[in-house]
Design a protein around this motif. Structure first.
Motif, PDB file in Angstrom:
ATOM      1  N   ASN A 186       0.926  -3.246  -1.920  1.00  0.00           N
ATOM      2  CA  ASN A 186      -0.016  -2.513  -3.113  1.00  0.00           C
ATOM      3  C   ASN A 186       0.416  -1.119  -3.544  1.00  0.00           C
ATOM      4  O   ASN A 186      -0.161  -0.781  -4.636  1.00  0.00           O
ATOM      5  N   ALA A 187       1.424  -0.715  -3.018  1.00  0.00           N
ATOM      6  CA  ALA A 187       1.643   0.735  -3.466  1.00  0.00           C
ATOM      7  C   ALA A 187       1.937   0.786  -5.167  1.00  0.00           C
ATOM      8  O   ALA A 187       1.455   1.916  -5.734  1.00  0.00           O
ATOM      9  N   PRO A 188       2.199  -0.176  -5.758  1.00  0.00           N
ATOM     10  CA  PRO A 188       2.520   0.053  -7.228  1.00  0.00           C
ATOM     11  C   PRO A 188       1.165  -0.030  -8.145  1.00  0.00           C
ATOM     12  O   PRO A 188       0.995   0.379  -9.208  1.00  0.00           O
ATOM     13  N   TYR A 189       0.016  -0.469  -7.253  1.00  0.00           N
ATOM     14  CA  TYR A 189      -1.302  -0.639  -7.997  1.00  0.00           C
ATOM     15  C   TYR A 189      -2.395  -0.004  -7.721  1.00  0.00           C
ATOM     16  O   TYR A 189      -3.374  -0.098  -8.217  1.00  0.00           O
ATOM     17  N   LEU A 190      -2.071   1.331  -7.155  1.00  0.00           N
ATOM     18  CA  LEU A 190      -3.115   2.221  -6.620  1.00  0.00           C
ATOM     19  C   LEU A 190      -3.794   2.815  -7.821  1.00  0.00           C
ATOM     20  O   LEU A 190      -5.244   2.923  -7.715  1.00  0.00           O
ATOM     21  N   GLU A 191      -3.205   3.154  -8.900  1.00  0.00           N
ATOM     22  CA  GLU A 191      -4.036   3.728 -10.062  1.00  0.00           C
ATOM     23  C   GLU A 191      -4.891   2.787 -10.667  1.00  0.00           C
ATOM     24  O   GLU A 191      -6.103   2.990 -11.074  1.00  0.00           O
ATOM     25  N   GLU A 192      -4.370   1.331 -10.542  1.00  0.00           N
ATOM     26  CA  GLU A 192      -5.063   0.317 -11.162  1.00  0.00           C
ATOM     27  C   GLU A 192      -6.414   0.189 -10.282  1.00  0.00           C
ATOM     28  O   GLU A 192      -7.574  -0.241 -10.645  1.00  0.00           O
ATOM     29  N   ARG A 235       0.755  11.221  -6.146  1.00  0.00           N
ATOM     30  CA  ARG A 235       0.096  10.390  -7.327  1.00  0.00           C
ATOM     31  C   ARG A 235      -1.597  10.156  -7.263  1.00  0.00           C
ATOM     32  O   ARG A 235      -2.241  10.603  -8.340  1.00  0.00           O
ATOM     33  N   LEU A 236      -1.950   9.822  -6.201  1.00  0.00           N
ATOM     34  CA  LEU A 236      -3.250   9.847  -5.997  1.00  0.00           C
ATOM     35  C   LEU A 236      -4.099  11.186  -6.245  1.00  0.00           C
ATOM     36  O   LEU A 236      -5.010  10.990  -6.897  1.00  0.00           O
ATOM     37  N   PHE A 237      -3.631  12.285  -5.638  1.00  0.00           N
ATOM     38  CA  PHE A 237      -4.350  13.572  -5.837  1.00  0.00           C
ATOM     39  C   PHE A 237      -4.296  14.052  -7.281  1.00  0.00           C
ATOM     40  O   PHE A 237      -4.859  14.668  -7.524  1.00  0.00           O
ATOM     41  N   ALA A 238      -3.214  13.369  -8.256  1.00  0.00           N
ATOM     42  CA  ALA A 238      -3.353  13.891  -9.350  1.00  0.00           C
ATOM     43  C   ALA A 238      -4.345  12.945 -10.512  1.00  0.00           C
ATOM     44  O   ALA A 238      -4.315  13.615 -11.608  1.00  0.00           O
ATOM     45  N   LEU A 239      -4.849  12.091  -9.803  1.00  0.00           N
ATOM     46  CA  LEU A 239      -5.575  11.143 -10.744  1.00  0.00           C
ATOM     47  C   LEU A 239      -6.755  11.818 -11.141  1.00  0.00           C
ATOM     48  O   LEU A 239      -7.508  12.816 -10.043  1.00  0.00           O
ATOM     49  N   ALA A 240      -7.368  11.717 -12.192  1.00  0.00           N
ATOM     50  CA  ALA A 240      -8.527  12.269 -12.556  1.00  0.00           C
ATOM     51  C   ALA A 240      -9.394  11.383 -13.248  1.00  0.00           C
ATOM     52  O   ALA A 240      -9.268  11.007 -14.533  1.00  0.00           O
ATOM     53  N   VAL A 241     -10.270  10.412 -12.772  1.00  0.00           N
ATOM     54  CA  VAL A 241     -10.938   9.340 -13.214  1.00  0.00           C
ATOM     55  C   VAL A 241     -12.398   9.598 -13.088  1.00  0.00           C
ATOM     56  O   VAL A 241     -13.030   9.987 -11.981  1.00  0.00           O
TER      57      VAL A 241
END
Length: 352
Positions: free
Chosen positions: A166-172, A215-221
């Protein structure tokens, strides 16, 4: 029990080994044995509460006591409502960990009435990935459970097991959370134990782990918090101040195994962590407080000089220690048990 305190003692309580799914990465070992009765659960909860109260008196601090109630699938316990009531009466803040597929509107209302403060639903990716890992139809059923929980006024979080699947789909996944009213998404690495041992080739390399957390810590949702209990991830968290300390000090964060809490299995067996299958004793035969104070395994987990590899000399050991369950699972060879004091093979901390 809501306590504004930096100190916590938690129990991860697996009420049953029974589950309605058979997930590819499941770490359950199929352990047999009769499940603890309601009366036995009440006695253990009371002992745990008394133990924490003694610590509060001795050290003059407030300690939050919390319980993650799970399984297997906890909704398969027909006496779940009564169990939650007993745990709540013992002063435990309650969270439920579930696959979500059995949560209908009535079940969600009962959980709310029992004072459950939040429910964690396992989600592995978009539908095709989730159903591949957890079984056909489980994705839509989990989202249905999530909807019922939100309608009952309960906070819902997603939990994701990280692997190459699932690594490619984390932002999703994080974006999905925002659309369905889920406010927290947690991430934990795959532990190749139990049935999950067959997915060892899907484990991420150390640099892949580092890249994923960046990648995850850079998200701002908006409205969604990305969280993880992964000890190595804390080294990347933006703004985190991880101060190296002299080796040999007491653990003050990081891997919780045997340091800030314990795991109880359905038959009363105690483990440092559910994914670290090293039995410490059984509450049907041993005192919980005696195990906490005298277990040789727990003493080892709390003593840096007994560790092996780079963890033995790492200046960040006190607040990290890697994942003991992954170290144990990955060091097992030839049918022999692993080394729970070995280095975490996915550690990416330079100079550690």
């Amino acid at each position: 029990m809501a306590v504004n305190s930096p100190f916590e003692f938690f129990l991860q309580w697996h009420l049953t080994e029974r589950c309605n799914l058979s997930c590819q990465h499941c770490y359950q070992s199929g352990r047999g044995g009769a499940e603890l009765t309601l009366a036995e659960i009440g006695a253990v909860a009371a002992e745990a509460a008394e133990m924490v109260q003694e610590w509060e008196r001795l050290y003059a601090v407030a300690i939050e006591r919390s319980c993650n109630v799970t399984g297997g699938e906890p909704l398969l316990r027909r006496d779940l409502d009564a169990i939650l009531a007993v745990l709540g009466e013992a002063g435990f803040a309650l969270d439920l960990l579930s696959n979500g597929t059995l949560i209908d509107a009535a079940a969600a209302q009962r959980l709310a009435q029992q004072g459950v403060r939040g429910v964690q639903i396992s989600l592995e990716g978009p539908q095709i990935i989730h159903d591949q890992i957890r079984g056909a139809g489980s994705y839509q059923a989990a989202l249905g459970g999530c909807r019922h929980l939100r309608e009952a006024g309960l906070a819902v979080s997603f939990n994701v097991t990280l692997s190459r699947l699932n690594a490619p789909y984390l932002e999703e996944i994080v974006a999905l959370a925002a659309t369905v009213g889920v406010t927290r998404v947690g991430f934990a690495r795959l532990v190749p134990a139990g049935q999950g041992a067959l997915l060892r080739q899907e484990m991420l390399a150390a640099e892949e782990v580092a890249d994923i957390y960046r990648r995850l810590f850079a998200l701002a949702v908006p409205g969604v918090q990305v969280v993880t209990g992964d000890p190595v991830a804390a080294q990347l968290r933006a703004g985190a101040s991880v101060t190296p300390v002299a080796s040999g000090g007491a653990p003050c964060g990081g891997c919780a195994a045997g340091v800030s809490g314990l795991t109880l299995l359905a038959d009363g067996t105690l483990l440092p962590c559910r994914r670290l299958e090293v039995p410490l004793g059984n509450v049907r035969r041993h005192s919980l407080r005696e195990i906490w104070a005298t277990s040789p395994v727990l003493r080892q987990l709390r003593t840096q000089s007994l560790y092996h590899g780079k963890c033995a000399s790492c200046a960040l050991w006190n607040g990290c220690r890697g994942c003991r369950a992954i170290a144990y699972a990955c060091s097992a060879t030839g049918g022999q048990p692993g080394d729970y004091l070995a280095s975490d093979p996915q550690c990416f901390i330079a100079g550690g």
